[in-house]
Design a protein around this motif. Structure first.
Motif, PDB file in Angstrom:
ATOM      1  N   ARG A   1       0.821  -1.195   0.000  1.00  0.00           N
ATOM      2  CA  ARG A   1       0.000   0.000   0.000  1.00  0.00           C
ATOM      3  C   ARG A   1       0.863   1.256   0.000  1.00  0.00           C
ATOM      4  N   GLY A   2       2.109   1.039   0.417  1.00  0.00           N
ATOM      5  CA  GLY A   2       2.965   2.207   0.599  1.00  0.00           C
ATOM      6  C   GLY A   2       2.743   2.768   1.987  1.00  0.00           C
ATOM      7  N   ALA A   3       3.838   3.123   2.637  1.00  0.00           N
ATOM      8  CA  ALA A   3       3.717   3.591   4.015  1.00  0.00           C
ATOM      9  C   ALA A   3       4.332   4.971   4.187  1.00  0.00           C
ATOM     10  N   GLY A   4       5.250   5.309   3.302  1.00  0.00           N
ATOM     11  CA  GLY A   4       5.903   6.611   3.449  1.00  0.00           C
ATOM     12  C   GLY A   4       6.121   7.228   2.090  1.00  0.00           C
ATOM     13  N   GLU A   5       7.115   8.065   2.039  1.00  0.00           N
ATOM     14  CA  GLU A   5       7.452   8.707   0.781  1.00  0.00           C
ATOM     15  C   GLU A   5       8.132   7.685  -0.134  1.00  0.00           C
ATOM     16  N   GLU A   6       8.175   8.019  -1.386  1.00  0.00           N
ATOM     17  CA  GLU A   6       8.878   7.163  -2.342  1.00  0.00           C
ATOM     18  C   GLU A   6      10.195   7.812  -2.744  1.00  0.00           C
ATOM     19  N   PRO A   7      11.255   7.085  -2.961  1.00  0.00           N
ATOM     20  CA  PRO A   7      11.399   5.643  -2.751  1.00  0.00           C
ATOM     21  C   PRO A   7      11.393   5.296  -1.259  1.00  0.00           C
ATOM     22  N   TYR A   8      10.589   4.292  -0.970  1.00  0.00           N
ATOM     23  CA  TYR A   8      10.353   3.948   0.428  1.00  0.00           C
ATOM     24  C   TYR A   8      11.622   3.570   1.165  1.00  0.00           C
ATOM     25  N   ILE A   9      12.534   2.867   0.481  1.00  0.00           N
ATOM     26  CA  ILE A   9      13.740   2.400   1.181  1.00  0.00           C
ATOM     27  C   ILE A   9      14.561   3.576   1.725  1.00  0.00           C
ATOM     28  N   ILE A  10      14.587   4.669   0.992  1.00  0.00           N
ATOM     29  CA  ILE A  10      15.339   5.838   1.461  1.00  0.00           C
ATOM     30  C   ILE A  10      14.640   6.469   2.662  1.00  0.00           C
ATOM     31  N   PHE A  11      13.321   6.578   2.539  1.00  0.00           N
ATOM     32  CA  PHE A  11      12.503   7.076   3.637  1.00  0.00           C
ATOM     33  C   PHE A  11      12.761   6.232   4.891  1.00  0.00           C
ATOM     34  N   LEU A  12      12.794   4.928   4.679  1.00  0.00           N
ATOM     35  CA  LEU A  12      12.960   3.974   5.775  1.00  0.00           C
ATOM     36  C   LEU A  12      14.339   4.095   6.411  1.00  0.00           C
ATOM     37  N   VAL A  13      15.379   4.055   5.586  1.00  0.00           N
ATOM     38  CA  VAL A  13      16.747   4.085   6.115  1.00  0.00           C
ATOM     39  C   VAL A  13      16.989   5.374   6.892  1.00  0.00           C
ATOM     40  N   ALA A  14      16.513   6.488   6.341  1.00  0.00           N
ATOM     41  CA  ALA A  14      16.717   7.765   7.024  1.00  0.00           C
ATOM     42  C   ALA A  14      16.116   7.717   8.422  1.00  0.00           C
ATOM     43  N   GLY A  15      14.976   7.055   8.564  1.00  0.00           N
ATOM     44  CA  GLY A  15      14.338   6.964   9.877  1.00  0.00           C
ATOM     45  C   GLY A  15      15.018   5.963  10.792  1.00  0.00           C
ATOM     46  N   VAL A  16      15.306   4.794  10.223  1.00  0.00           N
ATOM     47  CA  VAL A  16      15.860   3.720  11.070  1.00  0.00           C
ATOM     48  C   VAL A  16      17.213   4.107  11.661  1.00  0.00           C
ATOM     49  N   LEU A  17      18.055   4.775  10.877  1.00  0.00           N
ATOM     50  CA  LEU A  17      19.379   5.149  11.393  1.00  0.00           C
ATOM     51  C   LEU A  17      19.256   6.069  12.601  1.00  0.00           C
ATOM     52  N   ALA A  18      18.409   7.095  12.472  1.00  0.00           N
ATOM     53  CA  ALA A  18      18.244   8.038  13.579  1.00  0.00           C
ATOM     54  C   ALA A  18      17.604   7.346  14.777  1.00  0.00           C
ATOM     55  N   TRP A  19      16.630   6.473  14.492  1.00  0.00           N
ATOM     56  CA  TRP A  19      15.983   5.766  15.581  1.00  0.00           C
ATOM     57  C   TRP A  19      16.964   4.834  16.298  1.00  0.00           C
ATOM     58  N   ASN A  20      17.866   4.227  15.536  1.00  0.00           N
ATOM     59  CA  ASN A  20      18.888   3.372  16.148  1.00  0.00           C
ATOM     60  C   ASN A  20      19.741   4.144  17.145  1.00  0.00           C
ATOM     61  N   TRP A  21      20.103   5.362  16.764  1.00  0.00           N
ATOM     62  CA  TRP A  21      20.870   6.202  17.674  1.00  0.00           C
ATOM     63  C   TRP A  21      20.068   6.407  18.962  1.00  0.00           C
ATOM     64  N   PHE A  22      18.788   6.700  18.776  1.00  0.00           N
ATOM     65  CA  PHE A  22      17.932   6.948  19.929  1.00  0.00           C
ATOM     66  C   PHE A  22      17.870   5.723  20.842  1.00  0.00           C
ATOM     67  N   THR A  23      17.544   4.594  20.261  1.00  0.00           N
ATOM     68  CA  THR A  23      17.263   3.427  21.099  1.00  0.00           C
ATOM     69  C   THR A  23      18.535   2.858  21.744  1.00  0.00           C
ATOM     70  N   SER A  24      19.642   2.830  20.984  1.00  0.00           N
ATOM     71  CA  SER A  24      20.871   2.298  21.566  1.00  0.00           C
ATOM     72  C   SER A  24      21.384   3.233  22.656  1.00  0.00           C
ATOM     73  N   SER A  25      21.208   4.507  22.428  1.00  0.00           N
ATOM     74  CA  SER A  25      21.693   5.474  23.403  1.00  0.00           C
ATOM     75  C   SER A  25      20.876   5.421  24.692  1.00  0.00           C
ATOM     76  N   VAL A  26      19.544   5.333  24.563  1.00  0.00           N
ATOM     77  CA  VAL A  26      18.705   5.253  25.766  1.00  0.00           C
ATOM     78  C   VAL A  26      19.035   3.981  26.539  1.00  0.00           C
ATOM     79  N   ASN A  27      19.111   2.877  25.814  1.00  0.00           N
ATOM     80  CA  ASN A  27      19.425   1.606  26.453  1.00  0.00           C
ATOM     81  C   ASN A  27      20.724   1.654  27.236  1.00  0.00           C
TER      82      ASN A  27
END
Lengths: 318, 275
Positions: free
Chosen positions: B74-100
């Motif tokens: 259905r599509g979940a974000g902007e296209e190309p989705y993989i770029i949208f996804l990677v941009a989010g996941v990298l920043a989120w990884n910083w967040f979650t690993s740092s909090v942990n």
């Protein structure tokens, strides 16, 4: 601050390097009955149930270059005092003022990382304790030589034996140019020869005009290095006098305690024997066995040297 | 020694925030040394070293990409989705690993905390900064995908440092808040894990905020990571930019930081005894 060097305190010779005034530290016996809200908003009001004073109104001054031994039985506040001086515990009451940097020989292997090489570890730990790059480079060879670690420089730290780890750690921390030295029985590990080497290094540092604070149960070491003794009991400083006098008092107290213990043991034994005599039916073979073992133990105790300075290896593990 | 002795306690050690900040500033070189040490351990410890920094998000992203483009096309974000996804996941990884890890900072550096009188904020800063460095070093993954898809950046890419700065403040605040608390209340560790997982789905990592029903969108505005993820992506997908939300993220992050620091200062003494 750890970055300060000896030079900073030279100008302030008249001022005591350490002033401890009314120092009190409180510990919890249990962790159960506390809520987070409690900690945040009324955590500072006196002593409540389940708490005790690890240090209570300890007051003393230390002049530049003094060598002080801290004496007391286990759990009487010696290490807590050292930690408060090192700034790794904060007083609940009173003040600790330390003018000049502190080289804490407490948990000396703390800064070391198993996965990095010994070389990296030496550089990093020295830096962590406030040495800059030039200083580290300047004494790197000395450290390596002192630790006798030439052949393992590029091995990961975790491959070293525990004795070697302490050697490297001691070599680094004892190289710090701090005017105050805190030693908390770190030298318990390591072989005899290296231990002697450490003491020689500490001696050198004292001659160099450093102020030494030594916690030990070993009367010989205390006599060798220290001129002044602090006797801690139940968190209070009960005696502050020349080391010989303090040791004498400590031994007298220990002997007294030992005497008391022996009396209790023999009294218990008497009680039991009386009970057996009253009621011979309870006497089994095992009972006899116990009592003879106890006698043997007691004999052993009597043979055992009572003076602290003789039990060379009677260190606490830290 | 009597447990009933009630004495007026002086608070000579309760320093002002300015004094505390100065103390941290004075040991900035040592802090940097600790960060370098962390990175060395990360990259010297294992044979693949840096490869993991790249591979980890890559594998995660490929799973999400598969789910959201192949299974639910259905599509979940902007296209190309993989770029949208990677941009989010990298920043989120910083967040979650740092909090942990900043939550566990006191225990992890236990021996150092117990043997050096460095200002204790640096054990948290160390984690946040080294995780931040890892984030920066994982950015080439994103760049690679942008090259593959021929997607270019826009002017908003200049806000990347701003986004990182806000996230840094937020993470430091959370770390300062959690590190002493977790020493005193062990169970928190579990709670943090659960909260992070919830946070992952309450943040627009996998999907864009505009896909969320309007009545729920306030969650993503109040959640500073929600605003920040949009800001991170705005350099690539310009229409995601919303300065109002950036302001909200900055305000909330600052508030979290202030709260965290306050709690840290109050609990530091007690926590030190329990380490």
């Amino acid at each position: 601050m750890p970055t300060q060097t000896t030079g900073a305190t030279d100008s302030a010779l008249a001022e005591p390097v350490i002033s401890v005034d009314g120092l009190s530290v409180r510990f919890h016996k249990s962790r159960r009955n506390r809520s987070v809200r409690d900690l945040l908003f009324k955590g500072q009001s006196g002593v409540r149930a389940g708490e005790f004073w690890a240090l209570r109104r300890v007051t003393f001054d230390v002049q530049h270059g003094e060598a002080i031994g801290v004496i007391g039985r286990n759990g009487q506040g010696k290490s807590t005092l050292l930690k408060a001086l090192a700034g790794v515990l904060m007083p609940d009451d009173g003040t600790v003022e330390v003018r000049g940097g502190v080289a804490p020989l407490i948990e000396i292997t703390g800064g070391f990382v198993g996965d990095l090489t010994v070389r990296d570890n030496i550089t990093l730990t020295a830096g962590l304790h406030g040495m800059n790059k030039e200083q580290v480079a300047g004494c790197f060879d000395d450290i390596v030589e002192f630790a006798e670690i030439e052949n393992f420089l590029d091995a990961p730290y975790k491959h070293l034996s525990s004795g070697m780890r302490v050697r490297v750690a001691f070599a680094v921390v004892s190289r710090l140019e701090e005017p105050i030295l805190l030693v908390d029985e770190v030298l318990a590990v390591g072989d005899r020869a290296f231990r002697e080497k450490c003491w020689e290094r500490i001696e050198e540092l004292i001659d160099d005009g450093r102020t030494l604070f030594l916690v030990s149960h070993n009367a010989r070491d205390l006599k060798r290095f220290c001129s002044r003794g602090l006797y801690m009991q139940e968190g209070k400083l009960i005696m502050d006098a020349p080391i010989a006098e303090v040791l004498e008092q400590y031994h007298a107290d220990s002997d007294e305690a030992a005497e008391l213990r022996r009396e209790q043991v023999s009294k218990r034994k008497e009680d039991r024997e009386r009970a057996i005599a009253d009621d011979p039916s309870t006497v089994g073979e095992s009972n006899d066995g116990t009592s003879s073992r106890e006698t043997r133990n007691k004999d052993k105790k009597a043979e055992r040297p009572r003076r602290v300075d003789d039990d060379d290896d009677d260190y606490d593990t830290y | 020694m009597g447990p009933n002795e009630d004495v007026p306690l002086n608070r000579s050690d309760q320093r002002s925030p300015i004094a505390r900040a100065r103390a941290v500033w004075r040991v900035r070189k040592i802090l940097w040394l600790l960060v370098v040490r962390d990175l060395k351990v990360t990259y010297a410890g294992s044979a693949l070293g840096y490869v993991w920094t790249v591979l980890d998000p890559l594998l995660m992203c490929s799973v999400y990409w598969f789910v959201f483009t192949q299974v639910f096309p259905r599509g979940a974000g902007e296209e190309p989705y993989i770029i949208f996804l990677v941009a989010g996941v990298l920043a989120w990884n910083w967040f979650t690993s740092s909090v942990n890890e900043s939550a566990k900072a006191f225990r992890a550096s236990r021996k150092l905390v117990k043997s050096t009188d460095l200002p204790r904020e640096i054990w948290i800063l160390q984690v946040v900064m080294s995780k931040g460095c890892e984030y920066v070093m994982s950015l080439p993954v994103l760049v690679a995908f942008m090259l593959i898809y021929q997607k270019s950046v826009n002017i908003y890419i200049l806000t990347l440092p701003l986004a990182m700065a806000i996230q840094f403040v937020l993470l430091t605040g959370i770390g300062l808040l959690l590190a002493p608390l977790i020493v005193l209340v062990r169970d928190l560790e579990r709670l943090i894990k659960v909260m992070l997982r919830l946070g992952f789905y309450a943040s627009p990592v996998l999907y864009s905020v505009d896909r969320v029903p309007e009545s729920y969108q306030w969650i993503y505005v109040v959640n500073p990571m929600g605003d920040l993820l949009q800001l991170y992506r705005s350099g690539i997908f310009g229409d995601l930019m919303n300065w109002g939300h950036v302001g909200i993220a900055a305000a909330i992050s600052t508030a979290v930081f202030a709260l965290g620091w306050f709690v840290f200062a109050r609990l530091e003494r007690t926590a030190l005894k329990e380490i």
